[in-house]
Design a protein around this motif. Structure first.
Motif, PDB file in Angstrom:
ATOM      1  N   PRO A  58       0.808  -1.228   0.000  1.00  0.00           N
ATOM      2  CA  PRO A  58       0.000   0.000   0.000  1.00  0.00           C
ATOM      3  C   PRO A  58       0.840   1.275   0.000  1.00  0.00           C
ATOM      4  N   THR A  59       1.967   1.246   0.714  1.00  0.00           N
ATOM      5  CA  THR A  59       2.818   2.453   0.762  1.00  0.00           C
ATOM      6  C   THR A  59       3.407   2.740  -0.613  1.00  0.00           C
ATOM      7  N   ALA A  60       3.901   1.712  -1.271  1.00  0.00           N
ATOM      8  CA  ALA A  60       4.487   1.911  -2.603  1.00  0.00           C
ATOM      9  C   ALA A  60       3.417   2.383  -3.585  1.00  0.00           C
ATOM     10  N   GLU A  61       2.220   1.859  -3.453  1.00  0.00           N
ATOM     11  CA  GLU A  61       1.148   2.279  -4.373  1.00  0.00           C
ATOM     12  C   GLU A  61       0.762   3.734  -4.144  1.00  0.00           C
ATOM     13  N   GLN A  62       0.761   4.136  -2.884  1.00  0.00           N
ATOM     14  CA  GLN A  62       0.449   5.534  -2.560  1.00  0.00           C
ATOM     15  C   GLN A  62       1.514   6.478  -3.136  1.00  0.00           C
ATOM     16  N   ILE A  63       2.771   6.089  -2.996  1.00  0.00           N
ATOM     17  CA  ILE A  63       3.871   6.912  -3.530  1.00  0.00           C
ATOM     18  C   ILE A  63       3.762   6.998  -5.057  1.00  0.00           C
ATOM     19  N   SER A  64       3.407   5.900  -5.663  1.00  0.00           N
ATOM     20  CA  SER A  64       3.253   5.855  -7.116  1.00  0.00           C
ATOM     21  C   SER A  64       2.185   6.846  -7.574  1.00  0.00           C
ATOM     22  N   VAL A  65       1.077   6.893  -6.836  1.00  0.00           N
ATOM     23  CA  VAL A  65      -0.018   7.819  -7.176  1.00  0.00           C
ATOM     24  C   VAL A  65       0.453   9.267  -7.017  1.00  0.00           C
ATOM     25  N   GLU A  66       1.105   9.562  -5.900  1.00  0.00           N
ATOM     26  CA  GLU A  66       1.499  10.952  -5.627  1.00  0.00           C
ATOM     27  C   GLU A  66       2.494  11.493  -6.650  1.00  0.00           C
ATOM     28  N   TYR A  67       3.471  10.693  -6.966  1.00  0.00           N
ATOM     29  CA  TYR A  67       4.507  11.186  -7.873  1.00  0.00           C
ATOM     30  C   TYR A  67       4.166  10.925  -9.340  1.00  0.00           C
ATOM     31  N   GLY A  68       3.113  10.165  -9.561  1.00  0.00           N
ATOM     32  CA  GLY A  68       2.694   9.910 -10.934  1.00  0.00           C
ATOM     33  C   GLY A  68       3.641   9.008 -11.693  1.00  0.00           C
ATOM     34  N   ILE A  69       4.452   8.235 -10.972  1.00  0.00           N
ATOM     35  CA  ILE A  69       5.408   7.342 -11.641  1.00  0.00           C
ATOM     36  C   ILE A  69       5.093   5.896 -11.262  1.00  0.00           C
ATOM     37  N   PRO A  70       4.963   5.006 -12.246  1.00  0.00           N
ATOM     38  CA  PRO A  70       4.625   3.613 -11.900  1.00  0.00           C
ATOM     39  C   PRO A  70       5.723   2.943 -11.063  1.00  0.00           C
ATOM     40  N   ILE A  71       5.326   2.190 -10.060  1.00  0.00           N
ATOM     41  CA  ILE A  71       6.258   1.313  -9.333  1.00  0.00           C
ATOM     42  C   ILE A  71       5.815  -0.101  -9.700  1.00  0.00           C
ATOM     43  N   VAL A  72       6.578  -0.736 -10.585  1.00  0.00           N
ATOM     44  CA  VAL A  72       6.110  -1.973 -11.209  1.00  0.00           C
ATOM     45  C   VAL A  72       6.033  -3.124 -10.211  1.00  0.00           C
ATOM     46  N   ASN A  73       7.083  -3.311  -9.434  1.00  0.00           N
ATOM     47  CA  ASN A  73       7.132  -4.459  -8.522  1.00  0.00           C
ATOM     48  C   ASN A  73       7.406  -4.038  -7.090  1.00  0.00           C
ATOM     49  N   LYS A  74       6.730  -4.719  -6.179  1.00  0.00           N
ATOM     50  CA  LYS A  74       7.029  -4.588  -4.775  1.00  0.00           C
ATOM     51  C   LYS A  74       7.486  -5.968  -4.330  1.00  0.00           C
ATOM     52  N   ARG A  75       8.663  -6.054  -3.725  1.00  0.00           N
ATOM     53  CA  ARG A  75       9.208  -7.376  -3.440  1.00  0.00           C
ATOM     54  C   ARG A  75       9.907  -7.430  -2.087  1.00  0.00           C
ATOM     55  N   VAL A  76      10.217  -8.644  -1.664  1.00  0.00           N
ATOM     56  CA  VAL A  76      10.900  -8.843  -0.385  1.00  0.00           C
ATOM     57  C   VAL A  76      12.093  -9.754  -0.614  1.00  0.00           C
ATOM     58  N   SER A  77      13.211  -9.414   0.031  1.00  0.00           N
ATOM     59  CA  SER A  77      14.360 -10.328   0.032  1.00  0.00           C
ATOM     60  C   SER A  77      14.684 -10.657   1.483  1.00  0.00           C
ATOM     61  N   VAL A  78      15.166 -11.853   1.714  1.00  0.00           N
ATOM     62  CA  VAL A  78      15.417 -12.293   3.094  1.00  0.00           C
ATOM     63  C   VAL A  78      16.828 -12.871   3.241  1.00  0.00           C
ATOM     64  N   THR A  79      17.219 -13.041   4.489  1.00  0.00           N
ATOM     65  CA  THR A  79      18.482 -13.693   4.832  1.00  0.00           C
ATOM     66  C   THR A  79      18.587 -15.020   4.076  1.00  0.00           C
ATOM     67  N   PRO A  80      19.768 -15.352   3.550  1.00  0.00           N
ATOM     68  CA  PRO A  80      19.888 -16.658   2.871  1.00  0.00           C
ATOM     69  C   PRO A  80      19.339 -17.781   3.760  1.00  0.00           C
ATOM     70  N   ILE A  81      18.376 -18.512   3.221  1.00  0.00           N
ATOM     71  CA  ILE A  81      17.648 -19.498   4.031  1.00  0.00           C
ATOM     72  C   ILE A  81      18.559 -20.646   4.489  1.00  0.00           C
ATOM     73  N   SER A  82      19.685 -20.841   3.795  1.00  0.00           N
ATOM     74  CA  SER A  82      20.598 -21.909   4.235  1.00  0.00           C
ATOM     75  C   SER A  82      21.071 -21.666   5.663  1.00  0.00           C
ATOM     76  N   MET A  83      21.088 -20.394   6.090  1.00  0.00           N
ATOM     77  CA  MET A  83      21.534 -20.091   7.453  1.00  0.00           C
ATOM     78  C   MET A  83      20.523 -20.561   8.485  1.00  0.00           C
ATOM     79  N   LEU A  84      19.254 -20.568   8.123  1.00  0.00           N
ATOM     80  CA  LEU A  84      18.242 -21.134   9.014  1.00  0.00           C
ATOM     81  C   LEU A  84      18.300 -22.659   8.944  1.00  0.00           C
ATOM     82  N   ALA A  85      18.609 -23.161   7.735  1.00  0.00           N
ATOM     83  CA  ALA A  85      18.664 -24.614   7.547  1.00  0.00           C
ATOM     84  C   ALA A  85      19.775 -25.241   8.392  1.00  0.00           C
ATOM     85  N   ASP A  86      20.815 -24.459   8.683  1.00  0.00           N
ATOM     86  CA  ASP A  86      21.910 -24.981   9.515  1.00  0.00           C
ATOM     87  C   ASP A  86      21.418 -25.458  10.876  1.00  0.00           C
TER      88      ASP A  86
END
Lengths: 452, 89
Positions: A58-86
């Protein structure tokens, strides 16, 4: 007031030339989710991601509306999961991939990155568990992206890991044979991977990062293309200046979005990634920029030189526009995601080997290239080894995202639609690298890694 | 917050009046205005203060788009910072 000409230029860039913010990616540390009970870990992972990134879309979509510039993707990256697998007691960790997939679905994001491992010198128990789980994890989830870093300039190349990945990429292709081998499009093998890359499939939240961070990837091949076209028959010195000025403006838009998103989400701003990221849409192609510079087709002799200048000028313009530049930052050359690359590959004007040469001077690597489905695992490993060597020796990030499209051969194509696009199957060498790949071991770090 | 409203299209009578009327009804103050007509193509750029606006920004954009559609014009409203950032160092 701001000059009307400048206002109209910005509007034209957005409306007609595909200027957009390609991705706002939130990096989230999962180190506090570690534990021995895998079901408990999966719940903690889901809860932490969905809570931390609750307001991302929702925040990215709001910013997109205000500035009039498309934000194509909203994504998440996380800690390498192998570290949890350990830490977990279970050997099958695909449940963690499914927890990431569910979290992405809940948040309304199309991809989540970080189901990966850093194995450039060796593998821990968790790294092995993660790598072995890749075919199932990527075929049984939709939104999970994965990476394995197999080399660094400082450490050399882990050829045992490269050998294994060749086998696993083929298995991924087989397990998703009813979906154009799409699992391979969600996996990337890296040399010198970056900890703050906001782009998929290789995004992950590095171990040197804080609790959470906002990284933004800009785009704008169409804007650069039109600027070069308007510049007409100028010499290359002048053309480099045109690209620099354009890249500056594009990156400033990204910096504004990054700063605003970070403030509103209460999460530190990390970096802006300066990459020129194409899409399959007409007018959003890096190949067409190269052609506008003066080549009848991308893939011709002169392509590497043109790309080298483009990549350098984009960086020089971009670094002025943001206090923190990072990620991959350069021109991307994915075949399936670029209308001009698709066209040139289909006509046989762009070869696999030329693409490999191009990766030596741009970000990032052999990307979204479909090869025949009967390509043996050792050839996939050898493709990875070649590309990774370019990264290691040139002290840069390189990556491999190839798709041995199961059941298909040269003349066929794979089609995913959307941002992943369409890739004609490209011919590759059929000579065998089996003995080299079977040797295993590590390729030592190059001499110029010794800088201390 | 200050926004830039841009109107682009074929010149016709009453464009400024129509846009100003929408703004007045929503208590949006016009701070500056600049217009030109080049080969029958009308371009108007308006700087407005929407701090006291009676409607949220997305609604205002929607109303201006509708007005533009009715008059055969393209009307855009964007936060001024996007222009300041891209064109000023």
């Amino acid at each position: 007031m701001i000059n009307s000409f400048d206002i109209l230029e910005t509007i034209k860039m957005i409306e007609e030339e595909h200027l957009d913010i390609r991705t706002v990616t939130m990096g989230i540390s999962l180190r506090d989710c570690a534990g021995s009970d895998i079901n408990r870990v999966a719940d903690k992972v889901y809860d932490k991601i969905t809570k931390t990134a609750e307001k991302l879309v929702p925040t990215a979509e709001q910013i997109s509306v205000e500035y009039g510039i498309p934000i194509v993707n909203k994504r998440v990256s996380v800690t390498p999961i192998s570290m949890l697998a350990d830490a977990v007691e279970s050997e099958d960790i695909t449940i963690l991939a499914k927890a990431l997939d569910r979290a992405a679905d809940t948040l309304g994001i199309n991809f989540i990155g970080g189901y990966g491992a850093l194995v450039h010198k060796g593998m821990t128990k968790g790294d092995t568990a993660l790598i072995n789980s890749l075919p199932e994890a990527l075929s049984e989830t939709e939104r999970v992206c994965s990476f394995v870093n197999v080399a660094t300039t400082r450490a050399g190349i882990n050829m045992d890991a490269v050998k294994t990945l060749g086998e696993l990429v083929c298995k991924m292709a087989y397990l998703t044979r009813d979906r154009e081998s799409v699992a391979c499009a969600k996996f990337v093998a890296f040399a010198n991977s970056t900890e703050d890359n906001p782009f998929m499939a290789g995004a992950f939240h590095g171990v040197g990062e804080g609790e959470a961070v906002i990284n933004v990837g800009v785009s704008g091949p169409g804007v650069v293309h039109k600027a070069i076209k308007r510049a007409g028959d100028c010499n290359l010195t002048d053309l480099a200046e045109v690209i620099k000025r354009t890249a500056f403006k594009i990156t400033r838009a990204g910096q504004l979005v990054a700063k605003t998103a970070a403030e509103r989400l209460g999460i530190p701003f990390g970096i802006v990634d300066l990459s020129l990221a194409p899409t399959p849409a007409i007018g959003d192609s890096v190949a067409h920029i190269i052609e506008e510079m003066g080549l009848s087709s991308v893939g011709s002799h002169g392509t590497t030189a043109a790309l080298a200048m483009l990549n350098d000028a984009v960086k020089k313009g971009g670094v002025m526009a943001s206090p923190h530049v990072g990620g991959l930052s350069g021109a991307f050359i994915p075949v399936s995601e670029d209308a001009g690359m698709i066209e040139a590959a289909r006509k046989g004007l762009l070869s696999f080997d030329k693409l490999e040469a191009m990766t030596a001077v741009c970000s990032v690597g052999l990307d979204m290239i479909a090869v025949p489905g009967d390509t043996p695992p050792e050839v996939i490993s050898a493709i990875i080894a070649d590309e990774i060597s370019i990264g290691v020796v040139n002290n840069k990030t390189t990556a491999v995202r190839v798709i041995p499209a199961y059941g298909k051969g040269v003349g066929d194509s794979v089609s995913y639609g959307g941002l992943l696009g369409e890739a004609p199957i490209m011919p590759i060498s059929t000579c065998s690298p089996l003995k080299l790949i079977s040797r295993g071991g590590r390729i030592p770090a190059p001499i110029h890694s010794q800088k201390n | 917050m200050r926004a830039v409203i841009t109107v682009i299209g074929k010149d016709t009578t009453g464009i400024i009046a129509a846009v100003s009327n929408v703004l007045k009804e929503r208590e949006i103050n016009i701070l500056d205005i600049n217009q030109s007509v080049l080969s029958d193509m009308f371009v108007m750029v308006m700087l407005v203060d929407i701090t006291s606006s009676k409607v949220d920004f997305a609604s205002l954009q929607g109303e201006l788009t509708t007005l533009g559609d009715n008059m055969g014009l393209k009307i855009l409203a964007m936060h001024e910072d996007i222009f300041n950032t891209m064109h000023r160092i």
